[in-house]
Structure formats: structure tokens, C-alpha cells
Design an enzyme around this catalytic site. Structure first.
Site, PDB file in Angstrom:
ATOM      1  N   GLU A 111       0.820  -1.211   0.000  1.00 38.28           N
ATOM      2  CA  GLU A 111       0.000   0.000   0.000  1.00 38.28           C
ATOM      3  C   GLU A 111       0.855   1.262   0.000  1.00 38.28           C
ATOM      4  O   GLU A 111       0.465   2.285  -0.587  1.00 38.28           O
ATOM      5  CB  GLU A 111      -0.944  -0.012   1.197  1.00 38.28           C
ATOM      6  N   GLU A 131      -3.487  -9.984   4.139  1.00 38.14           N
ATOM      7  CA  GLU A 131      -4.404  -9.658   5.231  1.00 38.14           C
ATOM      8  C   GLU A 131      -5.571 -10.647   5.330  1.00 38.14           C
ATOM      9  O   GLU A 131      -6.055 -10.933   6.436  1.00 38.14           O
ATOM     10  CB  GLU A 131      -4.949  -8.236   5.059  1.00 38.14           C
TER      11      GLU A 131
END
Length: 260
Positions: A111, A131
Site C-alpha cells: 500500500e 491480510e
């Protein structure tokens, strides 16, 4: 400057290096420090381009520091200005950001790269959003990734947590260029110098319009441009630089950008 977030200035270019062995994971304190660093870059009129890189050979960044989380860092804690890693939510950052990715960009590290405008990577780099395996949401990636690469490819990464090697990332347009590790930084600095020599007010307009256009129809975005309803566009059209480009073309010379 700190031992964890190191900066180097060269003319109008700022190089920011995250150095947090072993995996360049980001805890709350590091995120706040990164945010203050990028905020200072945003607000310094002498700086025009930033390079985001990390130290070490194995990890670009492992993202959220799970050990810190186990010791009490809350996942919804105070990440500081700019949100996680200092870039995801930093308002009005209207200067080019270049990610120099070497190694594994995992979760929040992926990210961090996505928060930049350009991504250059080494041949050994790879990307993943694991995740899902920890039962949590890759929040920024879920918002951004389906807009950067084909929807079904983005959803594959988000839903399975699989690894994407750098060649696949380049094939989908996620990575601009791939270089041998010993040539990567030289190439990134060449690009940074090229951008630093460009028109900063135009770059600012490009970034503001591109951000806003994600939530607008094409015609609404065009109307806001022509009516000068974007702050950066309004400043550009009334600026010295706005005329300098025309004069330089007419006079057959290179323009001299002043950022005003």
C-alpha cells in the site's frame, strides 16, 4: 532525520528511506514520523519530487508491525498525519512521488508503494496482500488496487493473498519499470531529476485533477477545470509559469520554471 526514517536532499529532490530492520515493518510511532516527513516535503516550496525507498535486500516493507500490535499498538490507533505510512491520506500532496521497490512489498508495504505516482522495482521484488489470511482488511489496497489494474486481477490478490512477482506486476501496469537491483536507484534518480526540472504547477494540477476525477463524471471534471474550480488549476492559469511555457516555445528555448 532519525535512525528509522532517513532523508537526503539533492536540489529539489528529497529521498526518504525507511530503515527498520529486519522487515521495515511500520508501527504507530514510525507511521507518525513518516507522516511528519512527508508533510514537511509537501509544504517545502524548494522541494519538487520525493523518492520513497527502504533499506535492506529482503523486504521493501512488511507493512503493519504485528509484533508492535501484539505489544499494544492498536490497529485503529494514531497513525499520525497522512494515515498509515504517512502517505495514504495526506491531503493536498501535489508533488510527484516515486516508489523505489526492492524486495517484498507486503500488505501495508504494498500500500505504501501504491500511494506513490510511479513505481520502479528491482527484478527480485514481489507483492502480496496477505491480510485475508489474518482475517482482516487490506483497506487502502481494497480501495486503490481495482482502479489500478483489472478488477479480476485485483480481486484475486485481495481474496487469496497470493504472491505476485514483479514481472506479472509489470505486465498488469502496476510497476512502471523493472531493473536489476544494482541499476534500480540510478534509474529512479534519473526519473526524479527529469521531474524536478519540469513545471511544478502543472504537476500539482495533474495530481489534484486526477484525484478529484475519481469521484466525478468526465463532464463534471472538465467543467470544474474550465471554470477554474480546482485551486491548482486556477493558480496555474494566472501564474508566471503559465506564460513561460508559451514564451519559451515562441522563442525556441527551454522554459525556466519558477513554480509561481
Amino acid at each position: 532525520m532519525s535512525d528509522v526514517v532517513k532523508t537526503r536532499r539533492d536540489g529539489a529532490i528529497l529521498e526518504v528511506t525507511l530503515d527498520r530492520p529486519k522487515a521495515n515493518a511500520i508501527d504507530l510511532a514510525t507511521s507518525r514520523l513518516m507522516g511528519e516527513t512527508f508533510k514537511a516535503f509537501r509544504d517545502d516550496p524548494a522541494l519538487r519530487v520525493a523518492i520513497v525507498k527502504t533499506a535492506g535486500d529482503k523486504f521493501f516493507s512488511a507493512g503493519w508491525d504485528l509484533k508492535a500490535a501484539a505489544s499494544g499498538d492498536a490497529v485503529d490507533g494514531d497513525y499520525g498525519v497522512g494515515g498509515f505510512g504517512g502517505l495514504q491520506e495526506l491531503r493536498d500532496l501535489n508533488k510527484p512521488m516515486i516508489a523505489c521497490v526492492h524486495g517484498m512489498a507486503v500488505g501495508g508495504g504494498f500500500e505504501l508503494a501504491l500511494a506513490c505516482d510511479l513505481i520502479y522495482a528491482s527484478e527480485t521484488s514481489s507483492f502480496a496482500l496477505p491480510e485475508i489470511r489474518a482475517g482482516t482488511l487490506a483497506d487502502a489496497a481494497t480501495v486503490k488496487l481495482p482502479k489500478r489494474i483489472p478488477y479480476h486481477v485485483a480481486m484475486d490478490l485481495l481474496l487469496t493473498g497470493r504472491w505476485m512477482d514483479v514481472l506479472e506486476a509489470h505486465r498488469w501496469g502496476l510497476v512502471n519499470e523493472v531493473h536489476p537491483a544494482d541499476q534500480l536507484e540510478e534509474r529512479v534518480w534519473d526519473v526524479a531529476r527529469l521531474l524536478a526540472s519540469g513545471p511544478p504547477l502543472v504537476f500539482a494540477s495533474i495530481k489534484e485533477v486526477a484525484r478529484a476525477a475519481e469521484a466525478l463524471t468526465f463532464q463534471d471534471a472538465m467543467n470544474r477545470i474550465t471554470k477554474r474550480q480546482f485551486r491548482t488549476v486556477d493558480e496555474l492559469y494566472d501564474s508566471e509559469d503559465g506564460m513561460e511555457g508559451f514564451r519559451a516555445f515562441a522563442e525556441k528555448r527551454e522554459p525556466v520554471w519558477k513554480g509561481r
